[in-house]
Design a protein around this motif. Structure first.
Motif, PDB file in Angstrom:
ATOM      1  N   LYS A  47       0.834  -1.212   0.000  1.00  0.00           N
ATOM      2  CA  LYS A  47       0.000   0.000   0.000  1.00  0.00           C
ATOM      3  C   LYS A  47       0.865   1.257   0.000  1.00  0.00           C
ATOM      4  O   LYS A  47       0.563   2.229  -0.683  1.00  0.00           O
ATOM      5  N   CYS A  93       2.312   1.717  -3.420  1.00  0.00           N
ATOM      6  CA  CYS A  93       1.295   2.204  -4.359  1.00  0.00           C
ATOM      7  C   CYS A  93       1.094   3.712  -4.203  1.00  0.00           C
ATOM      8  O   CYS A  93       0.962   4.439  -5.195  1.00  0.00           O
ATOM      9  N   LYS A  94       1.073   4.153  -2.942  1.00  0.00           N
ATOM     10  CA  LYS A  94       0.953   5.603  -2.699  1.00  0.00           C
ATOM     11  C   LYS A  94       2.130   6.347  -3.323  1.00  0.00           C
ATOM     12  O   LYS A  94       1.977   7.342  -4.026  1.00  0.00           O
ATOM     13  N   GLY A 108       1.855   6.191  -7.112  1.00  0.00           N
ATOM     14  CA  GLY A 108       0.568   6.475  -7.719  1.00  0.00           C
ATOM     15  C   GLY A 108      -0.005   5.288  -8.473  1.00  0.00           C
ATOM     16  O   GLY A 108      -0.644   5.423  -9.509  1.00  0.00           O
ATOM     17  N   LEU A 109       0.280   4.087  -7.953  1.00  0.00           N
ATOM     18  CA  LEU A 109      -0.222   2.876  -8.601  1.00  0.00           C
ATOM     19  C   LEU A 109      -1.538   2.448  -7.972  1.00  0.00           C
ATOM     20  O   LEU A 109      -1.798   2.721  -6.802  1.00  0.00           O
ATOM     21  N   ASP A 110      -2.353   1.758  -8.750  1.00  0.00           N
ATOM     22  CA  ASP A 110      -3.608   1.224  -8.216  1.00  0.00           C
ATOM     23  C   ASP A 110      -3.635  -0.274  -8.480  1.00  0.00           C
ATOM     24  O   ASP A 110      -4.237  -0.742  -9.443  1.00  0.00           O
ATOM     25  N   ASN A 159      -4.373  -4.258  -7.914  1.00  0.00           N
ATOM     26  CA  ASN A 159      -5.315  -5.215  -7.356  1.00  0.00           C
ATOM     27  C   ASN A 159      -4.598  -6.037  -6.297  1.00  0.00           C
ATOM     28  O   ASN A 159      -3.538  -6.583  -6.556  1.00  0.00           O
TER      29      ASN A 159
END
Lengths: 256, 256, 256, 256
Positions: free
Chosen positions: D204, D207-208, D211-213, D215
């Motif tokens: 997480k 990702c922050k 800037g990844l999203d 799954n």
């Protein structure tokens, strides 16, 4: 220091010497024998060998000075009889590869002096206190076996069962590859204690082989002291008696 | 990184400096002494030494930044008195060969600066809590032994019996081979705990030798704290009392 | 000796031989199989391989002579059928890096002879006494898997779970990188005892693959002896009876 | 194979990529995170790295084929956002020197691609089951610390107290010496079990940062299964109940 380093202290001429190796090992038999020969023959130190495969350690001597652990080569020029090179030292290699590397260095020295025969000395640990002056042998070739049998060296099928591990074994093995005859003489010993009696047995065989008449007093004295300790250990074992205070700390300094 | 690497941070001129080595070891005596000298003399870091023979580890500092474990060389230019090179660090070598290799690197640096004398600092673990400010010594030569005896350094026959293992020993041994005088000063210590008191004893000897007047407050404070812990440990040992909650976790952070 | 050394004893011409490797390992299955093939086919020794990554040890033979531990390459020229290179030996590497180095040496030899397929033989230890003649396989490629399945070799998903460790594994892995097809055949075995029965199972598969008709008497005799011992061990296990003196020392010499 | 060997599978152009390293270690956090990124981003394998410092082992895959243990480099070309190099693998080095050597190889690759920032992923084992999504950090520089604090990464004084050991630590340390910014992100974990929940926490944060999203279903599923096991372990611990047969063997396959 990244490499095994040989420091040459003195140049000597020797006539087809034999090489005797006795480094610390089982029962310290090899070291006791080789140190005794050096002392009695007043052999001369000609080389010091330092190596990163020896332990990272200096020894502190009686006068407060130190020296790095090392192996040493002594030379003996016989009046009549065989010239000798004797390898003694504080330790064997502590790494696997170091055994191979140091044996290679020893054999280079042997070839430089035209050595045709090598004797490595060790102890054969049988795991219990024994009363025997048997000396077990192993050789690079069958004729050498037969010759040594004539001096009372015993060759037993499948003994030592585990082969010969360490410098005394590898030196034999690599000597064979270079076409140098070599034998290992092993004093039978418990493997638990420093064993000057077993060393004496081996020394007697060597004296016969080389026609030497060495004074054995020093080894006899140490053997006598060890026998007292062994006797006490036996008593304790049999009677299951508690440790007696009559065994002074001084006696025990000889163990291990 | 396949090789030991020396990073030079600053060029300095020193006048025949002595070299002092104090890396972590028994009782952390060497490290405590060398770190204290660096701090009190405000010595300047001139080199960092990284090596694959040090542990594969980074240290995390108070601000969240890291640095690879390393050895460091500090330089001290004396107004009057002796210039110094001081070797400190996080760890000794973790491989057998690494001790030999790193000592070779240290001695290359020593020769580059014309070092004539090396002092290695260590602890001599006796296996029990002791109250003594004795400092044991070992030297490369007899005159050095005599000279240090004059400063109260003790030289005891057959001590340390096991020789000196690790960097402080090998550095002495290899220095001797290069003709550089060297001594090891060992604070007597239990070997169980970090021992700032033993470090103080060694530091006092060094101050006498170099005519230094170092503030010892920092070491004294740490020693006082350790003494409280030791006192509690003694109590527990004698009374066989269970661990008391009055020994705060905070105190114990100093152990080990 | 600082490097792995190959001594070439004889020059032979072989026609696209297969390479079979069987060194000591789990249940000594690999060694039993490869030694048996060498003996039954009267294959000829063409190389000896010595290495500082093998143990520092010589073996003492029945006649009192020694030889350094080594690996050996045997050649078999088939009248009809496949020519073979067979690698046997006293030990696998005792260092991590040595496995990679020795496999590199073996593959150089394989390439020199134009080897297109390699079979490594091992045991798959399941941790309990088993009655099965299953042979487990693992290959460098899928077609080879399918082909060997046709000879009754079993391929089980996720077995062996821990992968294949040691020479038999690394040789497969490095062969794949060089574009040589290779398979490991593993006899299922307890892992506690030398297992000539498991070796027989593997040997039968190899005979089918190469259309060989080898006499298995020697392995059968050893297997029969081991079965007696195993039967006794089972009895003891079930009845929790104390060790019976009817199991002679002689029988037990085959264990381990 | 005597040297670490890089096999290049594909040439790619990347725009100032970041490097992410996640090899097996404490709680397998690093491996879980890096493998998940590779899978979700459909990153492309561009290199395989083999080394004699990895274990001497092949892995057997589901179809009966094998591969030598290795490290791998994957490349991800972002449509918008950061290009990435991701290092994954079966094992870390098993020798001390190997950590330094392999990190050197990784950094050569990083420099070749113009990498300016490296993220190493690990677990921080606290020795007991914990419920936290904290991610601990350590960086090569203070600005990087401040920047990562903004993403919720925690920097605690004196944690981890023992520094960071292994590839994730050494890579940071050697990166700093080459002037490449690097950070280690550590998921807090018991250290006893594979910990996909801790891996999720680290993921997480990543990702922050990028800037990844991504799954996270796959990690969530594994985490849910582990939670059931942990719940049972807790029960057993509290009630001191004997092991219940309702915990199927299947569940336990996820431990370790």
């Amino acid at each position: 220091m990244k490499q095994t380093t040989v420091i040459r202290l003195k140049k000597v001429e020797l006539d087809r010497p034999v090489l005797i190796e006795g480094l610390p090992g089982v029962g310290h038999v090899g070291k006791l024998v080789a140190d005794h020969i050096v002392a009695e023959l007043k052999a001369e130190k000609i080389m010091e060998i330092y190596s990163p495969h020896l332990p990272p350690q200096v020894l502190v001597q009686g006068d407060g000075t130190i020296r790095l652990v090392r192996n040493e080569v002594y030379a003996y020029r016989a009046k009549n009889g065989r010239d000798m090179l004797i390898i003694v030292g504080d330790h064997q290699s502590v790494t696997n590869e170091g055994h191979y590397e140091l044996c290679g260095v020893f054999l280079d020295i042997a070839e430089e002096f035209g050595v045709e025969r090598i004797y490595t000395i060790g102890g054969y640990g049988v795991g219990q206190l024994v009363e025997t002056d048997s000396v077990l042998g192993a050789c690079t070739g069958k004729e050498f076996v037969d010759e040594l049998s004539g001096y009372g060296v015993e060759f037993r099928e499948n003994e030592p069962g585990g082969g010969i591990v360490g410098i005394s074994g590898v030196l034999l093995g690599l000597a064979k590859l270079r076409g140098i005859e070599a034998a290992c003489l092993m004093g039978i010993t418990s493997g638990y204690l420093v064993d000057p009696k077993s060393a004496q047995s081996v020394l007697k065989v060597l004296c016969k082989i080389f026609g030497l008449d060495l004074n054995m007093q020093a080894l006899q004295d140490r053997a006598a002291e060890m026998e007292k300790i062994v006797a006490k250990l036996r008593e304790m074992e049999q009677g299951q008696q508690p440790y007696e205070s009559t065994t002074s700390e001084d006696d025990l300094r000889y163990i291990g």
